[in-house]
Design an enzyme around this catalytic site. Structure first.
Site, PDB file in Angstrom:
ATOM      1  N   VAL A   1       0.839  -1.199   0.000  1.00  0.00           N
ATOM      2  CA  VAL A   1       0.000   0.000   0.000  1.00  0.00           C
ATOM      3  C   VAL A   1       0.879   1.256   0.000  1.00  0.00           C
ATOM      4  CG1 VAL A   1      -1.757   1.299   1.288  1.00  0.00           C
ATOM      5  CG2 VAL A   1      -1.916  -1.191   1.148  1.00  0.00           C
ATOM      6  N   CYS A   2       1.994   1.213   0.695  1.00  0.00           N
ATOM      7  CA  CYS A   2       2.857   2.394   0.854  1.00  0.00           C
ATOM      8  C   CYS A   2       3.270   3.022  -0.477  1.00  0.00           C
ATOM      9  CB  CYS A   2       4.081   2.063   1.700  1.00  0.00           C
ATOM     10  SG  CYS A   2       3.674   1.516   3.376  1.00  0.00           S
ATOM     11  N   PRO A   3       3.753   2.250  -1.463  1.00  0.00           N
ATOM     12  CA  PRO A   3       4.146   2.918  -2.710  1.00  0.00           C
ATOM     13  C   PRO A   3       2.966   3.542  -3.451  1.00  0.00           C
ATOM     14  CG  PRO A   3       4.378   0.534  -2.925  1.00  0.00           C
ATOM     15  CD  PRO A   3       4.083   0.821  -1.479  1.00  0.00           C
TER      16      PRO A   3
ATOM     17  N   GLU B   1       0.429   5.054  -2.024  1.00  0.00           N
ATOM     18  CA  GLU B   1       0.193   6.324  -1.343  1.00  0.00           C
ATOM     19  C   GLU B   1       1.270   7.351  -1.695  1.00  0.00           C
ATOM     20  OE1 GLU B   1      -1.867   5.577   2.865  1.00  0.00           O
ATOM     21  OE2 GLU B   1       0.235   4.958   2.798  1.00  0.00           O
ATOM     22  N   LEU B   2       2.517   6.933  -1.640  1.00  0.00           N
ATOM     23  CA  LEU B   2       3.612   7.857  -1.923  1.00  0.00           C
ATOM     24  C   LEU B   2       3.599   8.291  -3.380  1.00  0.00           C
ATOM     25  CD1 LEU B   2       6.396   6.203   0.225  1.00  0.00           C
ATOM     26  CD2 LEU B   2       5.195   8.342   0.706  1.00  0.00           C
TER      27      LEU B   2
END
Length: 189
Positions: free
Chosen positions: A48-50, A52-53
């Site tokens: 999920v992090c990439p 969002e970033l």
């Protein structure tokens, strides 16, 4: 704990960030004098992090036009941030500082440290030019954030800061009507 941080000053910290091909020092003093977003996420090289970033990177130019600097923060090191930036097409788009917090000091200062995992929650903090926290959003690990919604909230925070006596109602967008709280409005909305 997060709600108690509204209108409080950012606590002191010192960290190293990967930014524009260099390692740079970042402290709480860097958040003074401009609007800032401190964007915590659990870890580099995840799922999920990439997304969002990458979404935040796609909105970064507009944030900069609004006078906002973004600092992404995870408990990874600045070396790991560089490796991720060098290997991921999504993360290569990032032009904002990627702050390493391997000791967890910054994550603890903002109340987002997951102690048993050594990772940060998905926390977003909007800080005004005086260094006070104005917006807090914390999501569970599996729920990604939306940068366009963050932009809307920052525009509302900036509007309220520049227009004392006015507030922004739900779903307010730039150019919409605001409210001026008064005795006459009680029970009329």
């Amino acid at each position: 704990m997060a709600a108690s941080l509204i209108n409080t000053n950012v606590l002191p910290f010192k960290a190293t960030a990967y930014h524009n091909g260099d390692f740079v020092q970042v402290t709480e003093a860097d958040l003074q004098g401009k609007w800032s977003v401190v964007f915590f996420y659990p870890a580099d090289f995840t799922f999920v992090c990439p997304t969002e970033l990458g979404d935040l990177a796609d909105h970064y130019a507009e944030l900069k036009k609004m006078g906002v600097e973004v600092y992404s923060v995870s408990t990874d090191t600045h070396f790991t941030h560089k490796a991720w930036h060098d290997t991921s097409d999504t993360i290569k788009k990032i032009d904002f500082p990627m702050v390493g917090d391997p000791t967890g000091v910054i994550s603890r200062n903002f109340g987002v440290m997951i102690e048993e995992a050594g990772l940060a929650e998905r926390g977003t903090f909007v800080i005004d030019p005086q260094g006070k926290i104005q917006i807090i959003e914390i999501n569970a690990g599996g729920i990604g954030r939306d940068a366009s919604e963050l932009l809307r909230k920052i525009k509302a925070a900036q509007y309220v800061a520049n227009h004392p006596g006015e507030v922004c109602p739900a779903k307010w967008k730039e150019g919409d009507a605001t409210l001026a709280p008064s005795l006459d409005l009680v029970g009329k909305i």
